[in-house]
Scaffold this motif. Structure first.
Motif, PDB file in Angstrom:
ATOM      1  N   MET A 208      33.721  58.918  59.686  1.00 46.72           N
ATOM      2  CA  MET A 208      34.418  57.658  59.959  1.00 46.72           C
ATOM      3  C   MET A 208      35.920  57.846  59.718  1.00 46.72           C
ATOM      4  O   MET A 208      36.343  58.257  58.645  1.00 46.72           O
ATOM      5  N   GLU A 209      36.695  57.528  60.721  1.00 49.15           N
ATOM      6  CA  GLU A 209      38.130  57.775  60.681  1.00 49.15           C
ATOM      7  C   GLU A 209      38.856  56.709  59.862  1.00 49.15           C
ATOM      8  O   GLU A 209      38.574  55.518  59.970  1.00 49.15           O
ATOM      9  N   LYS A 210      39.826  57.159  59.040  1.00 48.76           N
ATOM     10  CA  LYS A 210      40.732  56.222  58.385  1.00 48.76           C
ATOM     11  C   LYS A 210      41.795  55.809  59.395  1.00 48.76           C
ATOM     12  O   LYS A 210      42.448  56.660  59.991  1.00 48.76           O
ATOM     13  N   LYS A 211      41.965  54.516  59.593  1.00 50.55           N
ATOM     14  CA  LYS A 211      42.947  54.025  60.564  1.00 50.55           C
ATOM     15  C   LYS A 211      44.018  53.226  59.831  1.00 50.55           C
ATOM     16  O   LYS A 211      44.175  52.029  60.028  1.00 50.55           O
ATOM     17  N   MET A 212      44.754  53.914  58.953  1.00 51.98           N
ATOM     18  CA  MET A 212      45.813  53.251  58.205  1.00 51.98           C
ATOM     19  C   MET A 212      47.029  53.009  59.098  1.00 51.98           C
ATOM     20  O   MET A 212      47.246  53.715  60.084  1.00 51.98           O
ATOM     21  N   ILE A 213      47.809  52.000  58.755  1.00 55.96           N
ATOM     22  CA  ILE A 213      49.016  51.698  59.527  1.00 55.96           C
ATOM     23  C   ILE A 213      50.219  51.719  58.586  1.00 55.96           C
ATOM     24  O   ILE A 213      50.092  51.545  57.373  1.00 55.96           O
TER      25      ILE A 213
ATOM     26  N   LYS B 260      29.213  51.641  65.843  1.00 55.48           N
ATOM     27  CA  LYS B 260      28.641  52.112  64.571  1.00 55.48           C
ATOM     28  C   LYS B 260      29.476  53.213  63.932  1.00 55.48           C
ATOM     29  O   LYS B 260      29.383  53.445  62.722  1.00 55.48           O
ATOM     30  N   ASP B 261      30.316  53.883  64.724  1.00 57.40           N
ATOM     31  CA  ASP B 261      31.154  54.944  64.174  1.00 57.40           C
ATOM     32  C   ASP B 261      32.248  54.409  63.257  1.00 57.40           C
ATOM     33  O   ASP B 261      32.903  55.195  62.556  1.00 57.40           O
ATOM     34  N   ASN B 262      32.458  53.116  63.262  1.00 53.51           N
ATOM     35  CA  ASN B 262      33.458  52.518  62.374  1.00 53.51           C
ATOM     36  C   ASN B 262      32.905  52.216  60.992  1.00 53.51           C
ATOM     37  O   ASN B 262      33.645  51.702  60.142  1.00 53.51           O
ATOM     38  N   PHE B 263      31.634  52.534  60.750  1.00 50.93           N
ATOM     39  CA  PHE B 263      30.997  52.112  59.501  1.00 50.93           C
ATOM     40  C   PHE B 263      30.170  53.230  58.873  1.00 50.93           C
ATOM     41  O   PHE B 263      29.612  54.090  59.573  1.00 50.93           O
ATOM     42  N   LEU B 264      30.112  53.204  57.552  1.00 52.31           N
ATOM     43  CA  LEU B 264      29.117  53.931  56.779  1.00 52.31           C
ATOM     44  C   LEU B 264      28.083  52.919  56.302  1.00 52.31           C
ATOM     45  O   LEU B 264      28.381  51.727  56.195  1.00 52.31           O
ATOM     46  N   VAL B 265      26.866  53.378  55.997  1.00 57.37           N
ATOM     47  CA  VAL B 265      25.801  52.467  55.573  1.00 57.37           C
ATOM     48  C   VAL B 265      25.250  52.933  54.237  1.00 57.37           C
ATOM     49  O   VAL B 265      24.956  54.113  54.046  1.00 57.37           O
TER      50      VAL B 265
ATOM     51  N   THR C 268      33.547  49.992  55.558  1.00 56.17           N
ATOM     52  CA  THR C 268      34.613  50.508  56.415  1.00 56.17           C
ATOM     53  C   THR C 268      35.893  50.614  55.604  1.00 56.17           C
ATOM     54  O   THR C 268      36.006  50.069  54.507  1.00 56.17           O
ATOM     55  N   TRP C 269      36.871  51.317  56.185  1.00 52.73           N
ATOM     56  CA  TRP C 269      38.147  51.498  55.501  1.00 52.73           C
ATOM     57  C   TRP C 269      39.026  50.269  55.673  1.00 52.73           C
ATOM     58  O   TRP C 269      39.132  49.707  56.755  1.00 52.73           O
ATOM     59  N   ALA C 270      39.650  49.871  54.585  1.00 57.11           N
ATOM     60  CA  ALA C 270      40.651  48.811  54.606  1.00 57.11           C
ATOM     61  C   ALA C 270      41.907  49.320  53.914  1.00 57.11           C
ATOM     62  O   ALA C 270      41.900  50.360  53.246  1.00 57.11           O
ATOM     63  N   GLN C 271      42.964  48.572  54.079  1.00 56.09           N
ATOM     64  CA  GLN C 271      44.251  48.901  53.465  1.00 56.09           C
ATOM     65  C   GLN C 271      44.669  47.716  52.590  1.00 56.09           C
ATOM     66  O   GLN C 271      44.735  46.588  53.063  1.00 56.09           O
ATOM     67  N   ARG C 272      44.900  47.985  51.315  1.00 61.23           N
ATOM     68  CA  ARG C 272      45.311  46.933  50.387  1.00 61.23           C
ATOM     69  C   ARG C 272      46.827  46.818  50.451  1.00 61.23           C
ATOM     70  O   ARG C 272      47.547  47.753  50.092  1.00 61.23           O
ATOM     71  N   LEU C 273      47.322  45.657  50.891  1.00 57.39           N
ATOM     72  CA  LEU C 273      48.749  45.539  51.163  1.00 57.39           C
ATOM     73  C   LEU C 273      49.591  45.518  49.897  1.00 57.39           C
ATOM     74  O   LEU C 273      50.789  45.819  49.954  1.00 57.39           O
ATOM     75  N   GLY C 274      48.984  45.160  48.752  1.00 56.44           N
ATOM     76  CA  GLY C 274      49.758  45.139  47.513  1.00 56.44           C
ATOM     77  C   GLY C 274      50.342  46.496  47.169  1.00 56.44           C
ATOM     78  O   GLY C 274      51.470  46.590  46.657  1.00 56.44           O
ATOM     79  N   ASP C 275      49.593  47.576  47.426  1.00 57.12           N
ATOM     80  CA  ASP C 275      50.072  48.934  47.131  1.00 57.12           C
ATOM     81  C   ASP C 275      49.863  49.882  48.301  1.00 57.12           C
ATOM     82  O   ASP C 275      50.102  51.083  48.173  1.00 57.12           O
ATOM     83  N   ASN C 276      49.416  49.345  49.453  1.00 58.36           N
ATOM     84  CA  ASN C 276      49.168  50.136  50.668  1.00 58.36           C
ATOM     85  C   ASN C 276      48.128  51.227  50.462  1.00 58.36           C
ATOM     86  O   ASN C 276      48.091  52.219  51.212  1.00 58.36           O
TER      87      ASN C 276
END
Length: 588
Positions: free
Chosen positions: A1-6, A108-113, A158-166
């Motif tokens: 699963m790819e990390k899609k950070m911005i 489904k490739d965007n997720f781990l289970v 799935t991967w998320a980005q926490r905006l408080g510390d990126n």
């Protein structure tokens, strides 16, 4: 699963007329159409203006192409703005936002289970389980017990980005989607635009849920303090048509401006218009006001078309008595006294909003949902601790765990899970409820009824009682115990008058007992609350036909079949009525 950070960066505003954007509306539409041509997907069929011009406030539809209909499940998306160019751009971006989000959801490739133990064992930076408790305001359940409740559930991560510390963080998407659902997707000309829109939408839903739940008498906004030329022009368009507009400061303690708008036309309500109740949130109070007013126009159908809108963040009032806490408010603020986080740079506004939420103990998580072919910046925003009307209000994480189990497990697996959880939480009413729902779905109506009755004996939270009475009524209806069903369903309505499912079941019970006039009343209310329910239009038509109201029955059969052509009895009965009409019509 790819990390899609911005990577967010400075994003100066280039368009500030009625909304704050990184480019003009015409540039937005041109870029969107360029991306459509490049990706070779059938996403957009047409862009069409659909208001009738009475207010002079434009509303547009973006009609979905075949690929978009398949992914989204809807035929159209709506756009709003004070000008035709902005409303057209809004309709395009709404379509891009939804197409991107549902495409992400279906891949489904965007997720781990797996469960928490599995993700932690693999070394992922997993969102602390305490955040899940915070997300539903549960201060009683221990993190350890919640971990046991979630053990072995096939959660999607799935991967998320926490905006408080990126920082990148792996989050249990299944949990937060059960809370947010379709609130939080956003798209923009830039990622900064998309982030800001997503944050503002969640904040708007949050404050609206609190105002509704607690019937807060929020301060009125002094009309004399409104000086923005666009806002003044919009208000004039309502006033010149005799439409009453009541504006309130819904910002609460968020530090982010939200304007609540309540509008109605005394000349056309309730025959050809509704009371429209909505809100707008942006870092600039003037733009929040403009957003709320254009949302009113989008929902209202020009206050003279007889159209029904679907309520979302705020309920749909059927009378002004239901919102008297707003109308009776004695406090007043000026627009200039409201919170102000505006800046010439959209990225700085994002930072301002994130800081304001952090002061309230709320973090912002974003998931990059940009479609790899469409390439329009798109995101899904999560703010753990945000309230949503009818969801995440009760402070019960174990209930949410049971809801997830019921959604993710089937058959014997669900039975085993419910049995195990009842050993841990023997008096949990919601476990009896979900066991009853599972049995009902399997056709074991009598056994399901016993579970729902047991759940009622276990002191359920008041906000969950309407759900219990709804299922109880369905069981009694299926068993032919119509009078008992009607009594149970009325108890549900006494607690929540905005349940189209209860009105549907009540209508069916009245039809079965020959009370067609009552059935008509119930199905009318059902379609008012849920205007996209084809079966309720068909049931309304059937009961009108039983009362001899043939013309109105035909109209409602046609509405039902325009939404769902597969309702067999509606096809057959409409054909029969048309045949009679043809036979009785005078020959030329």
């Amino acid at each position: 699963m790819e990390k899609k950070m911005i990577t967010l960066q400075a994003c100066r505003k280039k368009y500030t007329f009625d909304q704050d954007k990184a480019c003009t509306p015409n540039e937005t539409v041109a870029r969107f159409q360029q991306r459509l041509q490049a990706c070779r997907l059938d996403i957009l069929k047409d862009i069409r203006r659909i208001d009738n011009g009475r207010l002079g406030i434009p509303v547009y539809f973006s009609l979905c192409g075949a690929d978009a209909r398949r992914i989204i499940g809807n035929k159209k998306q709506m756009g709003k703005g004070s000008t035709p160019d902005q409303a057209r751009a809004s309709a395009c971006m709404e379509l891009g936002e939804r197409f991107s989000f549902f495409s992400f959801l279906n891949d489904k490739d965007n997720f781990l289970v797996g469960d928490y133990e599995r993700m932690e064992a693999q070394g992922y930076p997993v969102l602390p389980i305490e955040t899940l408790l915070h997300s539903v305001h549960d201060v009683d359940l221990s993190p350890e017990l919640l971990r046991r409740l979630l053990a072995d559930l096939p959660l999607r991560w799935t991967w998320a980005q926490r905006l408080g510390d990126n920082a990148p963080v792996l989050i249990p998407f299944s949990w937060f989607y059960a809370i947010n659902e379709f609130n939080g997707p956003s798209a923009g000309n830039t990622y900064e635009e998309a982030v800001l829109q997503g944050i503002c939408e969640i904040v708007e839903r949050h404050v609206c849920a609190l105002v509704t739940r607690d019937r807060l008498a929020t301060a009125k906004i002094d009309p004399a303090s409104i000086t923005d030329p666009v806002a003044c022009e919009l208000l004039d368009k309502f006033r010149n048509n005799g439409i009453e507009v009541h504006l309130s400061d819904f910002s609460l303690d968020t530090g982010i401006p939200t304007v609540g708008a309540l509008a109605w036309d005394p000349a056309t309500f309730p025959h050809t218009s509704e009371i429209v109740y909505t809100a707008g949130t942006t870092p600039d109070a003037n733009k929040a006001l403009i957003r709320a007013l254009t949302e009113v126009a989008q929902l209202a159908g020009d206050f003279n078309t007889g159209s029904n809108y679907v309520a979302s963040g705020l309920p749909k009032p059927l009378s002004l008595d239901e919102v008297d806490h707003l109308l009776r408010s004695t406090s007043t603020v000026t627009l200039g006294e409201m919170a102000d986080l505006a800046d010439e740079d959209i990225f700085q506004e994002v930072n301002n909003c994130v800081a304001a939420l952090q002061r309230n103990g709320m973090e912002v998580l974003i998931i990059n949902t940009t479609h790899p072919q469409l390439e329009i910046p798109a995101l899904y925003t999560i703010i753990p601790g945000a309230h949503f009307r009818e969801r995440a209000m009760g402070g019960n994480a174990a209930l949410f765990a049971a809801k997830l189990a019921a959604d993710l497990l089937e058959g014997d697996q669900l039975d085993l899970w419910l049995t195990a959880m009842q050993r841990l939480l023997p008096s949990a009413y919601f476990l009896h409820f979900y066991r009853g729902r599972h049995l009902y779905d399997q056709g074991a109506v009598t056994e399901a009824l016993a579970c729902f009755e047991e759940a009622l004996r276990c002191s359920p939270q008041q906000e969950d009682l309407p759900y219990l009475y709804s299922y109880l009524g369905c069981c009694l209806r299926d068993l032919g115990r119509y009078e008992e069903a009607i009594a149970a369903l009325r108890q549900g309505l006494a607690l929540d008058e905005e349940r189209p499912d209860i009105f549907n079941t009540l209508g069916v019970c009245c039809y079965k007992t020959g009370r067609h006039a009552e059935a008509v009343d119930h199905f009318r209310r059902a379609v008012l609350l849920n205007p996209v329910s084809a079966i309720d239009y068909a049931n309304l038509a059937l009961n009108l036909e039983c009362l001899g109201e043939t013309e109105e029955a035909m109209v409602n059969y046609e509405i039902a079949l325009s939404q769902d052509p597969a309702i067999t009895f509606a096809v057959e009965r409409l054909a029969g009525l048309l045949s009679v009409e043809t036979t009785n019509s005078p020959s030329s």
